[in-house]
Design an enzyme around this catalytic site. Structure first.
Site, short mmCIF file in Angstrom:
data_model
loop_
_atom_site.label_atom_id
_atom_site.label_comp_id
_atom_site.label_asym_id
_atom_site.label_seq_id
_atom_site.Cartn_x
_atom_site.Cartn_y
_atom_site.Cartn_z
CB SER A 1 -0.85 0.00 1.27
OG SER A 1 -1.50 1.24 1.45
CE1 TYR B 1 -4.26 -2.43 5.18
CE2 TYR B 1 -3.40 -0.23 4.82
CZ TYR B 1 -3.94 -1.39 4.33
OH TYR B 1 -4.14 -1.53 2.98
#
Ligand SMILES: NC(=O)c1ccc[n+]([C@@H]2O[C@H](COP(=O)([O-])OP(=O)(O)OC[C@H]3O[C@@H](n4cnc5c(N)ncnc54)[C@H](OP(=O)(O)O)[C@@H]3O)[C@@H](O)[C@H]2O)c1
Length: 259
Positions: free
Chosen positions: A146, A159
């Site tokens: 990401s 995350y």
């Protein structure tokens, strides 16, 4: 991995984890065509079978199984079974989870739930493919990280830290496996429409749909790009933030929206 007498080396074997929704589903549907063996995993059997059916209608051969990426033995056996049926051409470690936690009593469980999937799941998907591809002297591994893997984001921890691992692991493997004829890419998307982002209650700059994200990823993989980071305005923003002195960055990120 020995090819069994039933193996069909004419089929191009593509494994995609987390194919029951979002980016994984869009990638499965993008690659689905005659001559492709799609091996798809997810947790929700109904959604996974619906994706499998769409891919079959597009002419692909599909093996869809609800294998949790957190189950090391089950993932290894899934990948070995696919490699026994076709060449293992592409493995996309896409399955991932995000989210927040309600109270500090649940913090440890929250960190483990995210890292078990986003770090453990990547390892359980990628590692069984490595010796098979090295033996083939071909193949490609893609790890979905990401843009959150470029900055340490208090609002998206752990995350964000799990995505630092995913990006870094892919980029390290790229150099390790290049001499063996195996290509590796780190995929670093910004905001993409999916079940994951549907829960976000904050503005998501440069949000793009999952079909467009799948096309960008597939084009980058076809060109063997080591890092497929998009969209560029979001990447540029993150890169500029990363250039700030740490106290200033710390001040800004600690005020960013929380998951
Ligand atoms: N959407 C974004 O903006 C964005 C941005 C950057 C990176 N990413 C990354 O892109 C990847 C795909 O996310 P998405 O946005 O497409 O979200 P999504 O729609 O929620 O898809 C996540 C997929 O992962 C699967 N999954 C989750 N835990 C699993 C487990 N333990 N075992 C097997 N499969 C599991 C889910 O299965 P079920 O649905 O069947 O439970 C689903 O198929 C993730 O790694 C995510 O971190 C997303």
């Amino acid at each position: 991995m020995q090819q069994t007498p039933q193996s069909n080396t004419a089929l191009v074997g593509i494994v995609i984890t987390g194919a029951s929704s979002g980016i994984g589903q869009a990638l499965a549907e993008h690659y689905a065509r005659p001559g492709i063996l799609l091996a798809l995993t997810g947790r929700d059997a109904t959604r996974l079978q619906a994706v499998a059916e769409t891919c079959r209608q597009r002419g692909a051969t599909v093996d869809a199984e609800t294998v949790p990426v957190t189950n090391r033995a089950a993932m290894a056996s899934f990948i070995e079974r696919i490699a026994a049926r076709s060449r293992l051409d592409l493995v996309i470690a896409n399955a991932g989870v995000s989210g927040g936690f309600k109270d500090w009593g649940g913090f440890d469980a929250h960190v483990r739930a995210i890292t078990d999937v986003n770090i453990g799941g990547v390892i359980n998907t990628v590692n069984p493919a490595v010796p098979i591809m090295v033996k083939q002297r071909s193949g490609q591994i893609a790890v979905v990280a990401s843009l959150a893997g470029f900055l340490s984001m208090p609002g998206a921890g752990p995350y964000s830290s799990s995505k630092h691992f995913a990006r870094s692991y892919a980029e390290e493997l790229r150099g390790m496996l290049a001499p063996e004829g195996v290509r590796v890419s780190a995929i670093c998307p910004g905001f993409v429409t999916s079940r994951m982002t549907a829960r976000n209650k904050f503005p998501m700059p440069f949000l793009m749909d999952e079909q467009r994200a799948a096309r960008i990823i597939a084009n980058g993989l076809a060109r063997n790009q080591g890092r497929i980071a998009f969209p560029w305005p979001m990447l540029a923003m993150i890169r500029l933030l990363g250039l700030l002195p740490y106290p200033m960055l710390d001040w800004i990120l600690s005020r960013a929206p929380k998951k």
